[in-house]
Design an enzyme around this catalytic site. Structure first.
Site, PDB file in Angstrom:
ATOM      1  NE  ARG A 224      41.001  42.830  35.661  1.00 13.15           N
ATOM      2  CZ  ARG A 224      39.969  42.182  35.128  1.00 13.15           C
ATOM      3  NH1 ARG A 224      39.067  42.520  35.019  1.00 13.15           N
ATOM      4  NH2 ARG A 224      40.409  40.806  34.999  1.00 13.15           N
ATOM      5  CG  HIS A 272      33.996  43.669  38.149  1.00 13.42           C
ATOM      6  ND1 HIS A 272      35.240  43.839  38.947  1.00 13.42           N
ATOM      7  CD2 HIS A 272      33.935  42.891  37.244  1.00 13.42           C
ATOM      8  CE1 HIS A 272      36.104  43.397  37.929  1.00 13.42           C
ATOM      9  NE2 HIS A 272      35.403  42.864  36.739  1.00 13.42           N
TER      10      HIS A 272
END
Lengths: 309, 309
Positions: A224, A272
């Site tokens: 993350r 991502h």
């Protein structure tokens, strides 16, 4: 059986159809503001607080991803006593293994530097790195971290692993806990972050910790964005302590156009994509878990909300 | 025991010292023009014809690489009846596996396209390729080809293999011979060339064969430059039939600065580094083989000079 669905950023029709196929008897609806009609299960990705607040009728909330930080951040909007279930691998492990193996091999074989020479039309041999001093440190030894290790193992890299609680993996030098972090970082030429995001792991990749990596280290973040203090990484790259970074996640996504990472050629940016939630695999997995719950059986992926993953 | 040494492009001192350590009793000398003093073995890489012509005193000639095309091109300068021995793996297999796995993962995960977006400061999701239609075809199933397959297998790619004579490898759709080539090419989205260079395989990657690859295919050449008709590849890339190529070997090395490959961003160029001959591993392997020959035992790596490898 009634199922509520909400997935931020996803195409609801494709998901509904996948779930409908996987759980033929169920009535599945996309949650709308104000919908308080009864439901048995919720299938969510980054749900709004209003969807779940007070929903004690739910038997479980299924998170359409492995990382549950976004849902746990709802705090007391989460209905007490309702279990939150994260996805097990569901096709993400192999994608993570592909992405990380690519990045590790690129750095180890100096293919980043060869690509630059390519652009400069330069035919020049670069001294290879020594594999014995090219240890890969995997920060986070859950299902995904272990799948990454498995992929790297066959290339004979020296392997380190770090986890919150002690683990024992064959052929991996395992470190654990706050006390083990220092030794882990000092021993790892490449740092692969694949931790859950919790209050304890936020900002873990900060100046103090990144500086413990050996000079010339590489950083790969597939966890993350909030694990990384972005300015600290940039400074260490500019000081040439860190040789390069492959980042798939960022504190703000999409990465803003003015972000300095875009200007740093030693940082590889992807939007991502290191492991996508695979719709059909996920739907099948959740359908099977619902069946098991209905039959009163234990299932995997139950989130410890106190621990944070 | 007397050993002659010549390795074009290598540092003779480092090699002599490695061999001296691996074969303690031997007297090893660098061959000089006019040296016709007796010798038992020759250790060579791209040797001059004059070194070997008439050298029927040799018990064997050891090639310091897996590819023996350069030595077999000496033709009748090779002393008749003297066996030529090529290196077995000697650390090259894993290097090939690293290099090819990197290139395959880069194409499959579209990391070449993401790198371009990176340069353009573009955050944009690209539709992933479907793995079931991303078959990897390994052209050449010797020790190195099989090691490449082993590395790709764990990423669950559909695998094809082609060899001159029929082979059977678990989980690999094996094709063989001239008759099998067409089907192999049509079924392979990525072509990995790791063949020996022989008169039959020279120019095998020509327009006719490359055009049989499916549209959007990728070509990886880690064998020899002379396998590839370079202008044909370039034309097929410009026609967008081939989507990209990773080339480590070229007809002329170093690749000349005026070569059009340098101007084609869809071609990744490396300076023949996919698998380096590892000095210590090679010296140990050859030392062990000399011991076995001295004891009258059979050894691996004996070249069939008629077949060409």
């Amino acid at each position: 059986m009634d199922i509520l669905f909400h997935a931020t950023g996803a195409n609801p029709e494709a998901w509904l159809s996948a779930f409908q196929q996987a759980i033929p008897g169920a009535s599945i609806r996309v949650w709308q503001e104000g919908d308080t009609a009864p439901a048995d299960y919720a299938l969510v990705w980054k749900p709004p607080a209003a969807m779940l607040r007070g929903r004690t009728d739910l038997k479980a909330i299924f998170n359409l991803g492995a990382g549950v930080d976004a849902i746990l951040q709802l705090g007391d909007a989460l209905p007490p006593g309702v279990p939150v279930i994260r996805l097990d691998d569901a096709g993400m492990g192999i994608q993570m293994a592909e992405f990380v193996a690519h990045a590790v091999l690129r750095y180890f074989r100096r293919l980043d530097a060869y690509a630059l020479q390519n652009t400069d039309q330069l035919w020049r041999f670069l001294k290879p790195f020594d594999k014995q001093s090219f240890s890969i440190g995997v920060l986070g030894l859950g299902v995904l971290g272990q799948r990454i290790i498995e992929a790297l193992r066959q290339f004979d890299f020296p392997l380190n692993g770090w986890s919150r609680t002690p683990k024992d993996l064959p052929g991996v030098h395992c470190y654990s806990g706050q006390d083990g972090l220092d030794g882990f970082l000092r021993a790892s030429r490449v740092l692969v972050a694949i931790l859950p995001l919790t209050p304890e792991t936020e900002d873990i990749l900060n100046c103090e910790n990144l500086a413990k990596l050996p000079r010339g280290a590489y950083v790969i973040n597939v966890a993350r964005g909030a694990h990384l203090v972005e300015a600290d990484l940039l400074a260490l790259i500019q000081q040439q302590h860190i040789a390069g970074a492959t980042l798939d996640v960022f504190r703000e996504e999409p990465l803003p156009p003015v972000h300095p990472f875009w200007q740093e050629p030693r940082i590889s940016i992807t939007p991502h994509i290191s492991a996508l939630t695979l719709r059909d695999d996920s739907a099948r997995q959740i359908a099977a878990k619902i069946q098991m719950l209905q039959a009163g059986l234990a299932i995997s992926g139950l989130v410890d909300q106190h621990r944070g993953y």
